[in-house]
Structures are given as C-alpha cells and as structure tokens.
Design a protein around this motif. Structure first.
Motif, PDB file in Angstrom:
ATOM      1  N   UNK A 156     -11.077  -1.714   8.585  1.00 54.02           N
ATOM      2  CA  UNK A 156     -10.570  -1.770   7.184  1.00 54.02           C
ATOM      3  C   UNK A 156     -11.290  -1.007   6.402  1.00 54.02           C
ATOM      4  N   UNK A 157     -10.443   0.128   5.824  1.00 54.98           N
ATOM      5  CA  UNK A 157     -11.177   1.190   5.002  1.00 54.98           C
ATOM      6  C   UNK A 157     -10.582   1.211   3.591  1.00 54.98           C
ATOM      7  N   UNK A 158     -11.865   1.334   2.772  1.00 57.97           N
ATOM      8  CA  UNK A 158     -11.375   1.000   1.448  1.00 57.97           C
ATOM      9  C   UNK A 158     -11.301   2.095   0.598  1.00 57.97           C
ATOM     10  N   UNK A 159     -10.591   2.156  -0.511  1.00 58.84           N
ATOM     11  CA  UNK A 159     -10.253   3.465  -1.372  1.00 58.84           C
ATOM     12  C   UNK A 159     -11.230   3.049  -2.780  1.00 58.84           C
ATOM     13  N   UNK A 160     -11.884   4.070  -3.010  1.00 59.30           N
ATOM     14  CA  UNK A 160     -12.849   3.859  -4.049  1.00 59.30           C
ATOM     15  C   UNK A 160     -13.123   5.206  -4.878  1.00 59.30           C
ATOM     16  N   UNK A 161     -13.505   5.045  -6.060  1.00 60.91           N
ATOM     17  CA  UNK A 161     -14.146   6.167  -7.065  1.00 60.91           C
ATOM     18  C   UNK A 161     -15.247   5.797  -7.961  1.00 60.91           C
ATOM     19  N   UNK A 162     -15.430   4.615  -8.394  1.00 64.50           N
ATOM     20  CA  UNK A 162     -16.247   4.078  -9.488  1.00 64.50           C
ATOM     21  C   UNK A 162     -17.502   3.651  -8.650  1.00 64.50           C
ATOM     22  N   UNK A 163     -18.600   3.578  -9.511  1.00 67.49           N
ATOM     23  CA  UNK A 163     -20.250   3.313  -8.752  1.00 67.49           C
ATOM     24  C   UNK A 163     -20.006   1.865  -7.966  1.00 67.49           C
ATOM     25  N   UNK A 164     -19.431   0.925  -8.624  1.00 70.73           N
ATOM     26  CA  UNK A 164     -19.568  -0.308  -8.106  1.00 70.73           C
ATOM     27  C   UNK A 164     -18.779  -0.400  -6.739  1.00 70.73           C
ATOM     28  N   UNK A 165     -17.592   0.263  -6.863  1.00 76.72           N
ATOM     29  CA  UNK A 165     -16.600   0.475  -5.684  1.00 76.72           C
ATOM     30  C   UNK A 165     -17.109   1.076  -4.523  1.00 76.72           C
ATOM     31  N   UNK A 194      -5.720  10.633 -12.346  1.00 71.43           N
ATOM     32  CA  UNK A 194      -6.176  10.237 -13.868  1.00 71.43           C
ATOM     33  C   UNK A 194      -6.066   8.757 -13.969  1.00 71.43           C
ATOM     34  N   UNK A 195      -5.084   8.234 -13.320  1.00 69.88           N
ATOM     35  CA  UNK A 195      -4.835   6.765 -13.534  1.00 69.88           C
ATOM     36  C   UNK A 195      -6.080   5.885 -13.466  1.00 69.88           C
ATOM     37  N   UNK A 196      -6.711   6.189 -12.060  1.00 71.81           N
ATOM     38  CA  UNK A 196      -7.905   5.590 -11.688  1.00 71.81           C
ATOM     39  C   UNK A 196      -9.087   5.933 -12.729  1.00 71.81           C
ATOM     40  N   UNK A 197      -9.113   7.534 -13.060  1.00 72.63           N
ATOM     41  CA  UNK A 197     -10.316   7.687 -13.818  1.00 72.63           C
ATOM     42  C   UNK A 197     -10.201   7.160 -15.249  1.00 72.63           C
ATOM     43  N   UNK A 198      -8.931   6.864 -15.785  1.00 73.95           N
ATOM     44  CA  UNK A 198      -8.888   6.257 -17.110  1.00 73.95           C
ATOM     45  C   UNK A 198      -9.376   5.126 -16.994  1.00 73.95           C
ATOM     46  N   UNK A 199      -9.146   4.170 -15.798  1.00 76.94           N
ATOM     47  CA  UNK A 199      -9.811   2.968 -15.724  1.00 76.94           C
ATOM     48  C   UNK A 199     -11.274   2.940 -15.848  1.00 76.94           C
ATOM     49  N   UNK A 200     -11.861   3.969 -14.986  1.00 72.36           N
ATOM     50  CA  UNK A 200     -13.325   4.021 -15.188  1.00 72.36           C
ATOM     51  C   UNK A 200     -13.817   4.605 -16.584  1.00 72.36           C
ATOM     52  N   UNK A 201     -13.106   5.145 -17.218  1.00 69.67           N
ATOM     53  CA  UNK A 201     -13.712   5.404 -18.407  1.00 69.67           C
ATOM     54  C   UNK A 201     -13.478   4.197 -19.672  1.00 69.67           C
TER      55      UNK A 201
END
Length: 339
Positions: free
Chosen positions: A149-158, A234-241
């Motif tokens: 299982x591989x996880x997609x992530x950007x934010x620090x907690x993820x 940008x969708x994911x980044x907007x959620x992080x912001x």
C-alpha cells in the motif's frame, strides 16, 4: 529506477489497455490509473484486461481512497487480481480529492486513511483484520499473497504518516527542491518510527512531454499540454493553505506561492490538457513540476530525482503525444537511466 505510466480510464477501455501494452514493450514496469468513479470508467475492471494482456506489468490506482468502496471489497478486488495474475498489483491510496468531491462528499481524513491502509493490506495479504469490531479474513487467499500500500501525500502530517505506515510514498510533482524536502520528511518519519527508511518505495509522478528541440515554440506547446497538472496539484495545495495558513512553517512557500491567483476549479476538466481553470499556473511551475523538453533534459532531471532517493518515475500521459512519449522513453530515456 523503475518507470510507470499513468492514464485516466476514459472510454474506450481498449485504448487504455493498448497504451499499457505499449508501455510494457518499452520497458515500463508499472501501469497506474486515476480512480474517480463519476469522472471515468471503473479502473479495476480495466486492470483485469491490462493484466491479461501483459506479462510483468504491475498495476494499481493513483490513487484510490477509503470512502468510495468498503475496505473488504477493495482488499478482495486486489486479492482476486493477484490470485488470477500473480501478485501484480499495488494499492495507491489517498484522500480522494476528485472521487469524493464530485459525489458531494468531503475528502477522507488522515485517521480514516491510516485505518483503511492497515485493513486493506492485511486482508489483501491473506491475514485477518478487524473491521467495525468484527475480525475477518479472506479464507480463499493462497499463501504467499501480498498487497503493498503506497500513500499519496503533500502536507506535514500526511508525510509523517506515510513514513510511519505506508509501503511506498507517491509524490505528485517533480520539483527537485520539494521532492528533496518531502522525501526527507517521509524517511525521517520512518526512522523515528523504527522502520528502515529504504523499505519505503519513493514514487514521483508528473507529466512528461518530449520535444524535438528546446525552441521556444516547442517548449511553449509542451507547457500548454502539461499546464493542467499545476491546477490539479493546486487543489491539494489549497487544502493545505486552508488548514495551515498561507504563510506557515509547516508547508514550504515553494509549494504554496503559485496558487494565489487560483479562482476556482471545475472537476469536469480534471487532469486534462487545455483545462480552462489552470491558466493561473505560470510557466515556471510547469517547468518545475513536470518534465518537458528534449530527451537529454528528461534524463538530466531524472538523474537528479534518482539522487534524491526516487525509486520510480510515473509518467502522467494526458496530452496530445501519448504514444510518442511512451516510445521516446522506451527508446532513449529508460535505457539511459538503466545503464
């Protein structure tokens, strides 16, 4: 370095299968698709055909999520494919940005992803898992089954959770600075959790567009074909912001600055070249997040990514040169990287 091909499951499914066959002939080891049941056709049905028409290709979603299918169904589907074709699947998983939102639901929480990863991996590998207070096991799975299982992530907690729990990390951008930053975060989390950081496979996924030369005209066309990707990220980044604020030490400015001109997003154009909602994405971001230009530029950036610990580069092949890019990678890029 391994190479993957990422497609949307647009009809006809026969074209998706044909492109995956072409990818395997050209040295690609993985075949990935989007998983958003409203926007595209059901990928798991198509995986069966891809596996039947290839011999070694590993397939999986980039990415599924824990909200659109019950977890035992997801595990059983993967396990069935593995039983039919021999451990040739990988479960990419994430929050379910498009899959959940187009169905009127919010993306999944990290806590839900964490729980789902454990259940899906255990059940898909023939072991027991607790589901809603009931311990279950898929009794028909043969010994030797496995489901990474591989996880997609950007934010620090993820990123932290990926390092602690996932078998692989999917990073959907190819910016060198951000790749270094995020790979380090994942590997540091793995070490802190007592895991071998080398056991976490690192997969970078981004559009690739091979041009004949580096003329302004050729590069301009390539950028327009790949600009959609900056909007998707940008969708994911907007959620992080929204979660951490526009200026936060938790998220690097190199990831957040470019979305200031973002005004909205229509998922009807999600992941497609010519997306009208991505004109806010500047050329600089396209160049940083994607691989565009002549073959030598692709090789140069891929070598840099490999030096940062990237194990696989997965080509988003959503543009007007799908076959040409697969063939160029097979003839020139992949042999050079593997030599």
């Amino acid at each position: 370095m391994d190479f993957g091909l990422v497609l949307q499951t647009d009809p006809p499914a026969s074209r998706v299968v044909s492109l995956m066959k072409r990818a395997e002939r050209n040295g690609f080891t993985h075949g990935w698709t989007f998983d958003s049941a409203v926007l595209w056709q059901e990928p798991f049905v198509i995986y069966s055909q891809i596996l039947a028409n290839t011999t070694k290709l590993t397939v999986g979603p980039m990415v599924t999520n824990p909200g659109t299918r019950t977890w035992e169904v997801t595990a059983s589907t993967f396990a069935t494919l593995n039983d039919m074709f021999g451990n040739r699947t990988v479960c990419g998983i994430g929050r379910g940005d498009s899959a959940m939102r187009v169905a009127g639901r919010r993306p999944n929480t990290l806590a839900r992803i964490s729980e789902a990863m454990k259940v899906i991996r255990e059940l898909g590998s023939g072991r027991q898992a607790e589901l809603g207070g009931t311990v279950i096991r898929l009794p028909w799975i043969k010994p030797g089954a496995r489901l990474p299982v591989w996880m997609a992530a950007y934010g620090p907690k993820a990123l932290k959770m990926t390092g602690e729990e996932a078998d692989g990390f999917i990073l959907q951008l190819a910016d060198l600075y951000l790749t270094e930053y995020m790979v380090k975060a994942v590997k540091d989390a793995a070490v802190a959790a007592g895991r071998d950081p080398g056991a976490v496979t690192i997969c970078v996924a981004a559009p690739a567009y091979v041009t004949e030369d580096d003329s302004p005209e050729a590069l301009a066309h390539a950028r327009e074909q790949c600009r959609w990707f900056g909007g998707m990220v940008g969708n994911h980044v907007a959620d992080l912001v929204a979660k951490y604020g526009e200026h936060s030490a938790a998220v690097p400015a190199g990831l957040t600055d470019y979305i200031k001109a973002r005004e909205g997003y229509d998922y009807a154009h999600h992941g497609r070249s010519g997306n009208p909602d991505t004109q806010f994405v500047p050329d600089e971001i396209v160049d940083r997040f994607c691989l565009i230009g002549p073959v030598e530029k692709h090789v140069e950036k891929l070598r840099a990514l490999r030096a940062l610990g990237v194990d696989q580069f997965a080509v988003y092949d959503m543009h007007d040169a799908q076959e040409a890019v697969i063939d160029a990678y097979g003839a020139k890029v992949i042999p050079t990287l593997r030599s």
